[in-house]
Design a protein around this motif. Structure first.
Motif, PDB file in Angstrom:
ATOM      1  N   LEU A 282      46.604  28.152  26.018  1.00 15.53           N
ATOM      2  CA  LEU A 282      45.573  29.192  26.060  1.00 15.53           C
ATOM      3  C   LEU A 282      44.179  28.599  25.903  1.00 15.53           C
ATOM      4  CD1 LEU A 282      47.127  32.142  24.046  1.00 15.53           C
ATOM      5  CD2 LEU A 282      46.481  32.115  26.463  1.00 15.53           C
TER       6      LEU A 282
ATOM      7  N   PRO B 259      42.239  29.127  29.553  1.00 13.19           N
ATOM      8  CA  PRO B 259      42.118  30.527  29.112  1.00 13.19           C
ATOM      9  C   PRO B 259      42.135  31.543  30.246  1.00 13.19           C
ATOM     10  CG  PRO B 259      40.031  29.376  28.864  1.00 13.19           C
ATOM     11  CD  PRO B 259      41.052  28.349  29.253  1.00 13.19           C
TER      12      PRO B 259
ATOM     13  N   PRO C  88      46.367  32.953  31.372  1.00 12.69           N
ATOM     14  CA  PRO C  88      47.280  33.198  30.243  1.00 12.69           C
ATOM     15  C   PRO C  88      48.720  33.281  30.719  1.00 12.69           C
ATOM     16  CG  PRO C  88      46.023  35.174  30.774  1.00 12.69           C
ATOM     17  CD  PRO C  88      45.466  34.070  31.610  1.00 12.69           C
TER      18      PRO C  88
END
Length: 132
Positions: A106, A110, A113
């Motif tokens: 993550l 990011p 996900p």
């Protein structure tokens, strides 16, 4: 201080490990070289350099995840070549694969996900710059 250049037998400018990692960070695509069914195979991947490792997303098959879970040894190669002027560089890394834990994935990706990431822990680096 002047940089000392090292040249291989073919007259290629050999690169230090730090320069290899720096150059890898300048291109988005490389090739993972692995074994499938006892034969060599190559897969093109988008990747990023994370300190002394290379991180890339697992493909949609489970093959990459299984290889990472086993800790398979693979090679990775990326380059930036200008065929018209015969200039550029190439870097090859060798090491063991591992699965990136979800919480770390993550942070590294990011915008993706749930995407499973694989890490190549670089144990050996070699690279050279092509000279005109």
């Amino acid at each position: 201080m002047q940089t000392v250049r090292r040249f291989g037998r073919a007259g290629l400018d050999l690169l230090e490990d730090r320069e290899c990692l720096r150059l890898l960070g300048t291109v988005p695509v490389g090739r993972v070289v692995f074994t499938r069914g006892g034969l060599p195979a190559v897969r093109v991947v988008r990747f990023r350099v994370d300190e002394d490792s290379i991180v890339f997303a697992a493909d949609d098959s489970e093959e990459g995840i299984r290889a990472a879970l086993r800790g398979d040894v693979v090679a990775f190669e990326a380059d930036d070549l200008d065929a018209g002027h015969t200039e550029g560089w190439t870097v090859t890394a060798v090491g063991h694969l591992s699965v990136v834990p979800p919480e770390e994935a993550l942070v590294l990706a990011p915008s993706e996900p749930g995407r499973q990431l694989i890490r190549l822990d670089v144990e050996s680096l070699s690279g050279h710059r092509l000279l005109v």
